[in-house]
Design an enzyme around this catalytic site. Structure first.
Site, mmCIF file in Angstrom:
data_model
loop_
_atom_site.group_PDB
_atom_site.id
_atom_site.type_symbol
_atom_site.label_atom_id
_atom_site.label_comp_id
_atom_site.label_asym_id
_atom_site.label_seq_id
_atom_site.Cartn_x
_atom_site.Cartn_y
_atom_site.Cartn_z
ATOM 1 N N SER A 15 0.853 -1.219 -0.069
ATOM 2 C CA SER A 15 -0.169 -0.051 0.021
ATOM 3 C C SER A 15 0.877 1.064 -0.064
ATOM 4 O O SER A 15 2.189 1.390 0.220
ATOM 5 C CB SER A 15 -0.936 0.009 1.198
ATOM 6 O OG SER A 15 -0.218 0.110 2.478
ATOM 7 N N GLY A 16 0.070 2.457 -0.111
ATOM 8 C CA GLY A 16 0.937 3.578 -0.296
ATOM 9 C C GLY A 16 0.112 4.627 0.322
ATOM 10 O O GLY A 16 -1.194 4.454 0.423
ATOM 11 N N ARG A 17 0.677 5.752 0.982
ATOM 12 C CA ARG A 17 0.027 6.703 1.620
ATOM 13 C C ARG A 17 0.542 8.151 1.276
ATOM 14 O O ARG A 17 1.917 8.150 1.128
ATOM 15 C CB ARG A 17 -0.143 6.563 2.948
ATOM 16 C CG ARG A 17 -0.674 5.314 3.521
ATOM 17 C CD ARG A 17 -0.383 4.785 4.890
ATOM 18 N NE ARG A 17 1.145 4.621 4.878
ATOM 19 C CZ ARG A 17 1.939 4.846 6.233
ATOM 20 N NH1 ARG A 17 0.983 5.006 7.212
ATOM 21 N NH2 ARG A 17 3.061 4.929 6.378
ATOM 22 N N HIS A 236 15.030 5.042 1.468
ATOM 23 C CA HIS A 236 14.688 3.836 1.571
ATOM 24 C C HIS A 236 13.951 3.727 2.964
ATOM 25 O O HIS A 236 14.133 4.429 4.015
ATOM 26 C CB HIS A 236 15.965 2.926 2.021
ATOM 27 C CG HIS A 236 15.863 1.432 2.273
ATOM 28 N ND1 HIS A 236 16.228 0.688 3.206
ATOM 29 C CD2 HIS A 236 14.896 0.723 1.650
ATOM 30 C CE1 HIS A 236 15.920 -0.555 3.192
ATOM 31 N NE2 HIS A 236 15.027 -0.609 2.198
ATOM 32 N N ASP A 237 12.922 3.037 2.905
ATOM 33 C CA ASP A 237 11.734 3.209 4.034
ATOM 34 C C ASP A 237 12.192 2.803 5.463
ATOM 35 O O ASP A 237 11.925 3.499 6.260
ATOM 36 C CB ASP A 237 10.298 2.447 3.903
ATOM 37 C CG ASP A 237 10.575 0.990 3.246
ATOM 38 O OD1 ASP A 237 11.779 0.706 3.450
ATOM 39 O OD2 ASP A 237 9.697 0.553 2.869
ATOM 40 N N THR A 259 6.106 -5.585 6.392
ATOM 41 C CA THR A 259 6.079 -6.815 5.459
ATOM 42 C C THR A 259 7.388 -7.376 5.597
ATOM 43 O O THR A 259 7.552 -8.747 5.739
ATOM 44 C CB THR A 259 5.783 -6.196 4.015
ATOM 45 O OG1 THR A 259 4.695 -5.527 3.883
ATOM 46 C CG2 THR A 259 6.055 -7.394 3.027
ATOM 47 N N ASN A 296 17.918 -8.755 7.463
ATOM 48 C CA ASN A 296 16.333 -8.771 7.036
ATOM 49 C C ASN A 296 15.885 -9.992 7.524
ATOM 50 O O ASN A 296 16.560 -11.296 7.419
ATOM 51 C CB ASN A 296 16.706 -8.948 5.411
ATOM 52 C CG ASN A 296 16.742 -7.653 4.747
ATOM 53 O OD1 ASN A 296 17.264 -6.623 5.227
ATOM 54 N ND2 ASN A 296 15.689 -7.381 3.731
ATOM 55 N N GLY A 402 4.090 -0.622 11.360
ATOM 56 C CA GLY A 402 2.903 -1.102 11.334
ATOM 57 C C GLY A 402 2.953 -2.673 12.527
ATOM 58 O O GLY A 402 1.839 -2.545 12.890
#
Length: 489
Positions: A15-17, A236-237, A259, A296, A402
């Site tokens: 998703s994006g916001r 980079h998020d 994720t 990761n 999240g």
């Protein structure tokens, strides 16, 4: 000016916001408001798993226009996304094909070629980046070998956030934190590594020198005619999420939970020893010259796939059912590459349990229990590994993103790791994006200053480890015998 209004475009793999931040410099208060949310999903194009980049751009522009139509004067815009994926452009700046997702299987078998032809230690010595089969270095090799007709048209390659900034401003930029995820940036020069890039078959002319976060790329002209600066944030998020992690001191580790789960610590120096290589530790770029020393972990992707396949919409109810089940009956290695993108995640998890002579999870709650327990145990292994690497134990773990809303997983993590967990903020990537914008606008001094703002404005939830829990007893009994399997290493 007392108030600043900054817009963060935060794109994730699902998703994006578009988020609006309001910062009161006098009282140092920071609030966020969601303006527009949209779906991001893979699509099949000519046999490849690709991103619907035009739809994403349309939604980004729609979100920005919604802010402008409210009469709000935007001071700046920043964009962050996931890493490794890129968009190809021709000499006219037009897109060449659709961007292929890192979850596509085109890179199968490519990484072993690099390990033979260049050497694993040599790649690590140059890049300091972990070995994942979908890193950009292997994607580009797949591109040049499998699609030479496409390669011939390419003049530029932009990573995802840089592409969207280019579409807004007309200016190209290669932001450093995202560039380091490619495994193509030399850890000593912060520039593209000639040897690694040459192996891919891509031309160095496709790339400009990476720039560190905090520069203005160009301006977006809003519908009302105002020129709004677009800032190169830590694009980079995860880099943005770490900026917003209120780390108390050097004894604090972080876990960006979404994720993907990314567990690590901040360092002013990279770790590229033989021990770090053996553990597949990565040294990704951060803000202010800091390194994100981390690993990761497949993360909540497994749960997301199960929810989608089983058409589960009530996650809190599922978690409540899961909490009632005994711990550690079904255990898998979440980092097994079999879970990267299976046709049927539920069946893949069941097969993994069956192959290791365990009970097989059948119900949705049992599947969730398997995922949560397995993640918590892997978190414990990796935290121990990171502590050994730096020679000091951690006293606190900050879970952001999240996934920090999952109270069951947070407690399991605290119990398995035997460490106090601080959960929050949820919107870490967005906040870190905003933080760099505020620094660029000279409203804040540095990352540590911004973290004080985050701590003052966002409540954190504390989880105290319970040494008598089932999972804690499991760790005490079996952890010395457990070995951490590297994700696709």
């Amino acid at each position: 000016m007392t108030f600043r209004h900054c817009v963060a475009v935060d794109l994730g793999a699902s998703s994006g916001r578009v988020m609006l931040a309001r910062y009161d410099s006098k009282h140092r208060t920071l609030t966020l408001r969601e303006i527009h949310r949209f779906v991001n999903c893979l699509q099949k194009t000519d046999g490849f798993d690709t991103w619907d980049i035009d739809s994403l751009e349309k939604d980004i522009r729609l979100g920005l226009k919604k802010v402008c139509n409210e009469g709000i004067l935007i001071d700046s815009i920043g964009i962050d996304t996931w890493g490794v994926d890129y968009v190809l452009l021709d000499k006219q700046g037009q897109r060449v094909g659709l961007p292929v997702s890192y979850r596509d299987n085109r890179t199968t078998g490519i990484m072993p070629q690099a390990l033979v032809q260049i050497g694993k230690s040599e790649i690590y010595r140059r890049s300091g980046i972990q070995f994942l089969p979908f890193n950009t270095i292997y994607q580009l090799r797949a591109l040049t070998k499998q699609q030479p007709e496409l390669t011939a048209q390419v003049a530029h390659a932009l990573l995802m956030p840089d592409y969207f900034s280019y579409r807004l401003t007309g200016e190209m930029n290669w932001e450093y934190t995202n560039a380091t995820t490619t495994q193509l940036v030399n850890i000593n020069t912060d520039d593209w590594d000639d040897t690694l890039l040459a192996w891919t078959g891509a031309k160095k002319s496709w790339f400009g020198r990476p720039s560190h976060p905090g520069n203005v790329i160009g301006d977006w002209i809003c519908p009302q005619g105002n020129r709004i600066p677009v800032v190169a944030v830590a694009s980079h998020d995860t880099a943005s999420a770490v900026i917003a992690s209120p780390l108390a001191n050097k004894h604090s580790a972080y876990l960006s939970s979404g994720t993907w789960s990314l567990m690590g610590f901040e360092s002013k120096m990279p770790y590229t020893t033989d021990e770090a290589l053996a553990a597949n530790i990565t040294n990704e770029g951060g803000a202010e010259g800091r390194y994100r020393v981390l690993k990761n972990i497949m993360g909540l992707w497994l749960l997301q796939r199960v929810l989608k396949e089983r058409r589960i919409t009530d996650l809190p109810a599922l978690i409540a059912q899961t909490e009632a089940l005994p711990a550690c009956r079904f255990l898998i290695n979440p980092n097994d590459d079999r879970f990267i993108n299976p046709d049927d995640m539920r069946a893949e998890i069941q097969a993994a349990c069956r192959e290791t002579d365990q009970p097989v999870p059948v119900s949705d709650a049992e599947l969730a229990r398997c995922i949560f327990d397995s993640l918590a145990l892997l978190y414990a292994d990796i935290l121990h590994e990171l502590a050994n690497l730096r020679g000091e134990k951690f006293t606190q773990l900050h879970i952001v993103g999240g996934g920090c809303q999952n109270s069951l997983l947070n407690q399991l993590c605290a119990d398995a790791c035997g460490i106090r967990v601080m959960a929050g903020p949820v919107e870490a990537s967005t906040l870190g994006n905003i933080g760099i914008q505020l620094m660029t606008l000279d409203e804040l001094n540095n990352v540590d200053d911004f973290r004080q703002v985050v701590s003052a404005n966002y409540d954190l939830t504390t989880y105290i480890p319970n040494p008598d829990s089932e999972i804690a007893r499991h760790v005490a009994q079996f952890q010395p015998k457990r070995q951490t399997k590297e994700l696709c290493a």
